[in-house]
Design an enzyme around this catalytic site. Structure first.
Site, PDB file in Angstrom:
ATOM      1  N   GLU A 108       0.392  -1.192  -0.420  1.00  0.00           N
ATOM      2  CA  GLU A 108       0.272   0.038  -0.002  1.00  0.00           C
ATOM      3  C   GLU A 108       1.211   1.229   0.208  1.00  0.00           C
ATOM      4  O   GLU A 108       0.727   1.967   1.009  1.00  0.00           O
ATOM      5  CB  GLU A 108      -0.919   0.078   1.489  1.00  0.00           C
TER       6      GLU A 108
ATOM      7  N   GLU B 152      -5.041  -8.119  -1.164  1.00  0.00           N
ATOM      8  CA  GLU B 152      -5.563  -8.336   0.176  1.00  0.00           C
ATOM      9  C   GLU B 152      -7.017  -7.563  -0.428  1.00  0.00           C
ATOM     10  O   GLU B 152      -7.273  -6.868  -1.085  1.00  0.00           O
ATOM     11  CB  GLU B 152      -4.562  -7.377   0.676  1.00  0.00           C
TER      12      GLU B 152
END
EC number: 3.2.1.75
Length: 488
Positions: free
Chosen positions: A241, A337
């Site tokens: 991220e 994810e």
């Protein structure tokens, strides 16, 4: 529920029996919201239109000819976090073996894609760490690099999984570089200048390169250390991220142009020079910024052939993957994810598996594989306290949660090497009810059709194959049903 060794042996026998049956006839398996179906064998579909009786009906089409071939399946699975390894290692050897068989083998879920955390994540016990913290002091020679107890335990767990699943692909993702490599000098607790000290932010890449070379060698040393413990790392993303930063636990900004230059000028060449075949996957974040991986591919395509996506965009739209495929048809894509909270809808895992598969993803990984009964261990600051694993470990035993069964409806019956097929007819109404489907042609010639029914009633589904066959059968209410059809 707790799974005994005897029950596992029974399931193994059933698996062999149904494998033999599939060669000659169709079969069907179901998991539902109520929990009374858990990969349970149900009435198989019949050829032709069948007899729906008074049930609602639904029509789907699948192109099972060569013209309908899409992406090839690499695998399904979840994140192996420190919480997973710590929880799993509380089990006795026999119970752990039983659990890993349920996760990694064809008799169980047949998971073949595991994303592990390089150092600490929010699902790690205190304190947060990397593989070269050096007390916070700079270590430009990386002489202090050490997996430590937790990194060693992680590598050994992945090696054990690999021994059970020869097709396993291992993806590694760091939550942060070591603190001393960053502009703010800390691993966590500070969002100011929470960036790698790589020269690209301070001098536009024209002056000091900071610790860019050390960051690249950090990956080399990690991959080599894992290999020495029997865990071959098949791929990495260079930052989890990269557009997210939070105080209290490890995070780090890496901007698109920065990621591209780090890969092109440092990480890619470093892996190549070390003779490592580990792939680099771009991005590892949400679907709302597709320009990020496009920039990386444009500038570092020599080293990047795959893109990783997460599910946390405000309005997740998996068709972004189809649009991305249209622009980059030779690039593999993965959903790497999406969390599975205990409070989530029963179909959450089915949704984040189905949507990406319909839109060119070659694999899907949930967050996370396993946790303890308190959805941990996790960091006391910034840790996720509601991230339930696919498996919950408690009092020396384990529970396979709803998300496990929903993902296994895909992974068990769409093995690595299966080819996703083009199809139509899926639709979900604004109220949430609908039928979603995805199909595959499997390496053994059988065909799999996964049907998600979010209606509150059973639906009689007919699937028309372009090869000329038609199959019909029941999809129970609020369930995921998988049909395995014989070769055309």
């Amino acid at each position: 529920m707790r799974i005994s060794v005897g029950a596992l042996l029974g399931l193994t026998a059933l698996s062999h029996a149904t494998t033999e049956k599939r060669a000659a006839s169709a079969s069907a398996y179901c998991s539902n919201s109520a929990g009374n179906y858990k990969l349970s064998s149900i009435a198989a579909p019949v050829q032709g239109a069948g007899n729906p009786g008074s049930e609602s009906t639904w029509q789907l089409t699948v192109d099972d000819t060569s013209s309908g071939h899409k992406q090839t399946i690499v695998g399904f699975g979840a994140a192996v976090t420190d919480a997973t390894v710590t929880s799993f290692n509380t089990l006795s050897a026999s119970v752990l073996q039983d659990l890993l068989n349920k996760l990694m083998t064809p008799a169980g879920a047949n998971f073949a894609l595991m994303r592990h955390t390089i150092g600490a994540s929010d699902l790690s016990g205190d304190p947060a760490y990397t593989y070269d913290d050096n007390g916070g002091k700079a270590d430009p020679s990386l002489s202090g690099f050490n997996l430590g107890d937790r990194g060693t335990a992680m590598a050994k767990m992945l090696a054990t999984m690999k021994s059970l699943q020869p097709n396993l692909k291992i993806l590694g993702s760091p939550w942060s570089a070591p603190g001393w490599m960053k502009l703010n000098g800390v691993l966590d607790g500070n969002t100011n200048n929470n960036n790698l000290n790589d020269g690209y932010l301070t001098s536009g890449g024209t002056g000091s390169t900071g610790y860019a070379s050390q960051f690249a060698q950090y990956f080399v040393k990690y991959i080599q250390a894992y290999k020495n413990l029997g865990a071959h790392v098949d791929a990495i993303t260079i930052q989890n991220e990269p557009l997210f930063s939070s105080a209290g636990y490890p995070t780090m900004y890496v901007y698109d142009y920065e990621s591209a230059q780090l890969i092109q000028n440092y990480i890619g060449p470093a892996l190549a020079s070390a003779g490592l075949d580990t792939e680099i996957w771009a991005y590892d974040h949400n679907t709302d910024v597709p320009s990020y991986p496009q920039t990386v591919l444009n500038q570092a395509g020599q080293y990047v052939k795959s893109v990783a996506w997460h599910c946390y965009a405000p309005n997740v739209d998996w068709t972004v993957l189809s649009q991305f495929h249209n622009t980059n048809p030779g690039v593999k894509q993965y959903m790497t994810e999406c969390w599975t909270p205990a409070s989530g809808a029963w179909h959450q895992a089915a949704d984040f598996t189905m949507g990406p598969l319909q839109n060119w993803a070659s694999g899907v990984a949930a967050w996370t594989l396993g946790t303890n009964a308190q959805d941990g261990p996790h960091l006391s600051t910034g840790g996720c306290a509601t991230c339930q694993g696919l498996v919950t470990i408690n009092n020396g035993g384990y529970t396979l949660n709803t998300a496990y069964y929903m993902m296994a409806q895909f992974s068990k019956f769409m093995p690595p090497g299966a080819i996703v097929l083009n199809g139509s007819g899926s639709y979900t109404y604004s109220g949430g009810g609908g039928i979603q489907s995805v199909a595959s042609l499997n390496p053994d010639g059988t065909r799999t059709v996964v049907i998600e029914n979010t209606f509150g009633n059973d639906v009689y589904v007919t699937v028309t194959m372009k090869s000329g066959q038609k199959w019909s059968g029941n999809a129970p209410s609020q369930s995921v049903t998988t049909w395995v059809l014989p070769s055309a």
